[in-house]
Structure formats: C-alpha cells, structure tokens
Scaffold this active site. Structure first.
Site: not given
Length: 196
Positions: A71-73, A75
């Site tokens: 996960v990130c902010q 993708g």
C-alpha cells in the site's frame, strides 16, 4: 484473473477488509515515508519505505509468505515495490487499489496520527507554485525566467515517463516531513514475522 494468462495485481479495499479478518498469514506493507505512515496507516500494517525496500528487496522477500498486500497513497509506489519484489522472485504481492485513503473511505480500520499534507499533494503544490512564479517573474523581471516554468514542465514529463519523482524525493527530505524518523533496514524488515 484478468485474462486467461495473467494474474491480477490489485486488490480492492473491501477485499482487504475481509482478508484482514480471515487470513492470519496476511502481511500488509506500507511503502510510504515514515511521516506519511505516522499520519494515517492501516492498523497492523508494517512500514517499509520504498527506498529502503529497494535497497533490501531480497532480504524482505525472504521473510514474506504468499499473501502480501502493498500500500501507499495512490498505488504508484506500491507498484514500484511490487515490481522489485517480483524481480526478487516474489510475484504474488498485490497492490491495494486507491491506497490507504481508499481503504479508510471503505470503512477500513486505520490509525490516524498528526495530520500533514500527503507527499503527492506537496509535489503538486510545489510544481504549480514554481510554474506560476516562473511565469510572473518572466513577465515582470526578465523573460528568461520563463525557463523555470519550462524546466518544471520538462521535469514533470520526465517524472511521468520514468515513473519516478525527483521533486517528491526532495520534498520527503524536508524538515516538516521528517517528524517521524525513517526506520533502519533491520527495524523495518525485522518487525515483519517470517512467513517462509
């Protein structure tokens, strides 16, 4: 499956919510900076910032099992991490669609800390501000200063073409983004329970 030969690489926030409740072997890795992780993260996720993951991909891949979600902010960084892990022989990692914000919007359990702008928002503000400053300075100071706007535009095009962001890397080093200390490789990777 996305077609007859290729496996899907993304996972919906709703599916992740269900997996968290039903799969004990699930590992959620957040590849954002420590400051972004501190602002908001999925409960139970592990913070392994992308630069650290990039330097220690093989070490991390050795600890991971089959059920990994990155996960990130939004993708983008999660996809970069997935590609690195795939290159290290761990091709089963999935990317959370829409990142942490989508998971929170879907009612997922998140931990909220000190609020600050997301790095991607800071990049948009800095790039936009520099373009406007270049245009204004070109009008009132010297037409040559319009080159600043051109340089920012070229940098954004290069960033899109290479899927990297030099401005984002520079902003990540700013004091307001360093309130949380970046983990060491031993701390970040060592916190993840070995699944193999």
């Amino acid at each position: 499956m996305t077609d007859g030969t290729q496996t899907a690489t993304t996972l919906s926030p709703q599916t992740l919510r269900a997996w968290i409740d039903t799969h004990e072997d699930l590992i959620v890795i957040d590849v954002r900076s420590a400051a972004e992780f501190e602002t908001q993260h999925i409960r139970g996720s592990y913070n392994v910032p992308l630069p650290l993951l990039s330097e220690h991909t093989e070490d991390l891949a050795e600890r991971l099992g089959k059920r990994v979600v990155l996960v990130c902010q939004s993708g983008v960084r999660a996809e970069q991490a997935r590609q690195r892990l795939d290159g290290a022989g761990m091709g089963s990692a999935l990317i959370l669609e829409g990142g942490v914000p989508a998971f929170a919007a879907a009612g997922g359990d998140v931990v909220r800390g000190a609020q600050r702008w997301a790095l991607e928002r800071q990049v948009r503000m800095a790039a936009g501000g520099l373009v406007v400053a270049g245009l204004v300075a070109g009008k009132f100071v010297s037409p040559k200063l319009r080159a600043l706007s051109g340089a920012i535009g070229a940098g954004l095009a290069f960033s899109a073409a290479t899927n990297t962001c030099a401005m984002g890397n520079a902003l990540a080093r700013m004091p307001w983004n360093k309130t949380a200390s970046e983990p060491s490789a031993a701390d970040a990777i060592g916190q993840i329970p070995a699944q193999n």
